[in-house]
Design an enzyme around this catalytic site. Structure first.
Site, PDB file in Angstrom:
ATOM      1  N   GLY A  99       0.873  -1.288  -0.082  1.00 55.29           N
ATOM      2  CA  GLY A  99      -0.017   0.044   0.062  1.00 55.29           C
ATOM      3  C   GLY A  99       0.907   1.255   0.081  1.00 55.29           C
ATOM      4  O   GLY A  99       1.943   1.390   0.598  1.00 55.29           O
ATOM      5  N   ALA A 100       0.490   2.178  -0.526  1.00 54.96           N
ATOM      6  CA  ALA A 100       1.239   3.395  -0.782  1.00 54.96           C
ATOM      7  C   ALA A 100       0.254   4.730  -0.709  1.00 54.96           C
ATOM      8  O   ALA A 100       0.556   5.531  -1.408  1.00 54.96           O
ATOM      9  CB  ALA A 100       2.038   3.489  -2.087  1.00 54.96           C
ATOM     10  N   GLY A 101      -0.579   4.827   0.188  1.00 56.32           N
ATOM     11  CA  GLY A 101      -1.356   5.781   0.614  1.00 56.32           C
ATOM     12  C   GLY A 101      -0.626   6.815   1.623  1.00 56.32           C
ATOM     13  O   GLY A 101       0.329   6.715   1.772  1.00 56.32           O
TER      14      GLY A 101
ATOM     15  N   GLY B 251      -0.399   6.345   4.844  1.00 54.98           N
ATOM     16  CA  GLY B 251       0.384   5.412   5.583  1.00 54.98           C
ATOM     17  C   GLY B 251       1.767   4.882   5.041  1.00 54.98           C
ATOM     18  O   GLY B 251       2.710   4.770   5.565  1.00 54.98           O
TER      19      GLY B 251
ATOM     20  N   ALA C 240      -2.156  -6.739  -5.195  1.00 55.96           N
ATOM     21  CA  ALA C 240      -2.074  -8.076  -4.637  1.00 55.96           C
ATOM     22  C   ALA C 240      -3.179  -8.949  -4.981  1.00 55.96           C
ATOM     23  O   ALA C 240      -4.248  -8.485  -4.904  1.00 55.96           O
ATOM     24  CB  ALA C 240      -1.701  -7.771  -3.177  1.00 55.96           C
TER      25      ALA C 240
ATOM     26  N   CYS D  75     -15.392   6.766   9.527  1.00 56.74           N
ATOM     27  CA  CYS D  75     -14.698   7.995   9.064  1.00 56.74           C
ATOM     28  C   CYS D  75     -15.978   9.049   8.921  1.00 56.74           C
ATOM     29  O   CYS D  75     -16.380   9.390   7.811  1.00 56.74           O
ATOM     30  CB  CYS D  75     -13.948   7.797   7.747  1.00 56.74           C
ATOM     31  SG  CYS D  75     -13.064   8.953   7.244  1.00 56.74           S
TER      32      CYS D  75
ATOM     33  N   GLY E 114      -5.256  11.097  10.293  1.00 58.35           N
ATOM     34  CA  GLY E 114      -4.061  11.296   9.621  1.00 58.35           C
ATOM     35  C   GLY E 114      -2.680  11.471  10.765  1.00 58.35           C
ATOM     36  O   GLY E 114      -1.699  10.503  10.452  1.00 58.35           O
TER      37      GLY E 114
ATOM     38  N   CYS F 110      -6.846  17.068  14.184  1.00 62.56           N
ATOM     39  CA  CYS F 110      -7.652  17.262  13.085  1.00 62.56           C
ATOM     40  C   CYS F 110      -8.281  18.446  12.436  1.00 62.56           C
ATOM     41  O   CYS F 110      -8.596  19.323  13.409  1.00 62.56           O
ATOM     42  CB  CYS F 110      -9.019  16.190  13.237  1.00 62.56           C
ATOM     43  SG  CYS F 110      -9.993  16.102  11.719  1.00 62.56           S
TER      44      CYS F 110
ATOM     45  N   LYS G 221      -5.956  24.303   7.081  1.00 61.86           N
ATOM     46  CA  LYS G 221      -6.239  22.975   6.026  1.00 61.86           C
ATOM     47  C   LYS G 221      -5.648  23.085   4.759  1.00 61.86           C
ATOM     48  O   LYS G 221      -4.885  22.396   4.419  1.00 61.86           O
ATOM     49  CB  LYS G 221      -7.810  22.866   5.947  1.00 61.86           C
ATOM     50  CG  LYS G 221      -8.062  21.499   5.333  1.00 61.86           C
ATOM     51  CD  LYS G 221      -7.601  20.210   6.069  1.00 61.86           C
ATOM     52  CE  LYS G 221      -8.177  18.793   5.290  1.00 61.86           C
ATOM     53  NZ  LYS G 221      -9.428  18.590   5.758  1.00 61.86           N
TER      54      LYS G 221
END
Length: 427
Positions: free
Chosen positions: A8-10, A12, A78, A159, A320, A353, A388
């Site tokens: 994964g490469a978001g 995180g 994957a 979320c 985040g 946040c 933001k």
């Protein structure tokens, strides 16, 4: 030489790869495996859906950045994780072996759990940049023929912040187009009260968000369960404290955006000891899986129990900064294992946040994110919108530079007393 794979490469996964390289040095191989070669800044998706940003504004090509960091990059999805074999099978037929694996995939969006929900049905989404881009087309068409709007989050969602953000961003844009007077707005949420956020509130988020809704003439329904969605109509059940159906309502709409519930991705499903029944990865306080000690996990794909029972199921969000604290702990712990030491770092899981409302917003700090807390603070004002925008530019620059935490970020967080790692007694 150990081989560490980041799946994964978001938010995180990308920061995970950068921070691992900083922690383990050049003597170990790092590979990032992801289905999308481009990083997208997800918090900006609500802006895309109303035309305030374009897709390219929030996109970063990861390949050249990872190459500079001496990190291998495989932009292939994957197919199946074989945890017993330390191997990931890819959809193109290849297999990737690993010594350590960090799962940072994010979730699968469970639109199919409610009839008619999602971009393939009758509601829009801001969970993915492509969804937000499609929502913009629907929104533009809606503005030419305005009517009722429904925005919110369905049962099992975890979320909630983006739902509130999108509600008020849409409200701001409608006022700018001078058609707000033609648009009745309703917020529908599984939360037991406005501002619960899956966290049992933070500071006075209940009062702040309820006040914003009343001031902006937005009706709201809490403890609500979406039964089904039809073209132009949402059937919603209001649930009593004992779980019984208090009322069923049919809400008309010309435009609707509902955040779905999340679940784990298919390549992880059913691996006993690795994931829970929803497919979320089980981790200990060191972000490490108890059954497979060479597997770690960070981000939205991590299993976290709800803060307490609610009439309608509500998950816990992974914000985040909370994810970044997981990343830092994981990088340190893998580095320790490579040196023959035991993992000893614990992420603070603090939450910082900024919820943008278009021309104002609400900010909150929860230390830690899960109550009881040492810090429980929220505030509102026009400064949140500006903050933001600034954070968007800063974070995208951080991704482009391949930096996990510049010195000035570390200094600012230290000054504010916001830590990524818990203070622990080292043996």
């Amino acid at each position: 030489m150990a081989h560490i794979v980041v799946l994964g490469a978001g938010l995180g996964g990308s920061i995970m790869a950068y921070e691992l390289r900083d922690q383990v040095g050049k003597d170990h191989k790092i590979t990032v495996v992801t289905k999308d070669p481009t990083y997208h800044f997800v918090p900006s998706n609500p802006w895309i859906a109303v035309g305030w940003r374009q897709k390219e504004d929030i996109s970063v090509d990861l390949n050249p950045i990872l190459k500079k960091k001496n990190i291998d990059f495989i932009p292939v999805a994957a197919e199946k994780l074989h945890a017993d074999e330390n191997r990931i099978a890819l959809v193109d037929g290849r297999s990737i072996d690993y010594d350590y694996l960090v799962i940072a995939t994010g979730p699968e969006l469970a639109f199919d759990e409610i009839e008619g929900l999602g971009p393939e049905g009758h509601t829009q989404s801001v969970c993915h940049v492509d969804h937000a881009t499609a929502a913009r087309e629907k929104f533009e068409a809606f503005c030419r023929n305005p009517g009722p709007v429904i925005i919110g989050a369905v049962q099992g969602a975890s979320c909630f912040g983006p739902a509130y953000e999108f509600l008020f961003i849409v409200e701001t844009e409608l006022r700018r187009r001078k058609i707000r007077d033609k648009v009745p707005m309703t917020f529908v949420t599984a939360e037991p009260y406005v501002g619960h956020l899956g966290l049992d509130g933070v500071g006075d988020t209940k009062g702040l968000l309820e006040s914003e809704m009343r001031e902006k003439h937005v009706k709201f329904m809490t403890s609500s369960r979406v039964k089904r969605v039809e073209d132009g109509k949402m059937v919603v059940e209001e649930i009593a404290e004992d779980g019984s159906v208090k009322a069923e309502k049919e809400l008309p709409f010309g435009f609707a955006m509902m955040l779905p519930a999340f679940r784990g991705i298919k390549p992880l499903m059913g691996i006993e000891g690795l994931v829970n029944p929803r497919g979320f990865v089980i981790v200990d306080k060191h972000q490490r899986n108890p059954k497979f000690p060479n597997i770690f996990s960070v981000g939205v794909c991590v299993a976290i129990p709800p803060t307490g029972p609610t009439p309608v199921p509500c998950g816990v969000p992974k914000t985040g900064f909370m994810i970044e604290s997981m990343v830092t702990a994981t990088a340190h712990n893998i580095a320790a294992l490579l040196k023959g030491q035991d993992p000893d770092e614990v992420g603070s899981w603090n939450a910082v946040c900024l919820a943008d409302f278009g021309d104002s917003g609400v900010a909150f700090v929860a230390q830690p994110q899960i109550p009881p807390r040492n810090v429980n603070w929220s505030s509102s004002g026009k400064w949140v919108h500006l903050a933001k925008v600034g954070f968007e530019k800063y974070f995208l620059r951080k991704i482009k530079k391949g930096t996990s935490e510049p010195f000035y970020e570390s200094l600012a967080l230290k000054t504010l007393g916001i830590d990524k790692l818990k203070e622990t007694t080292k043996g």
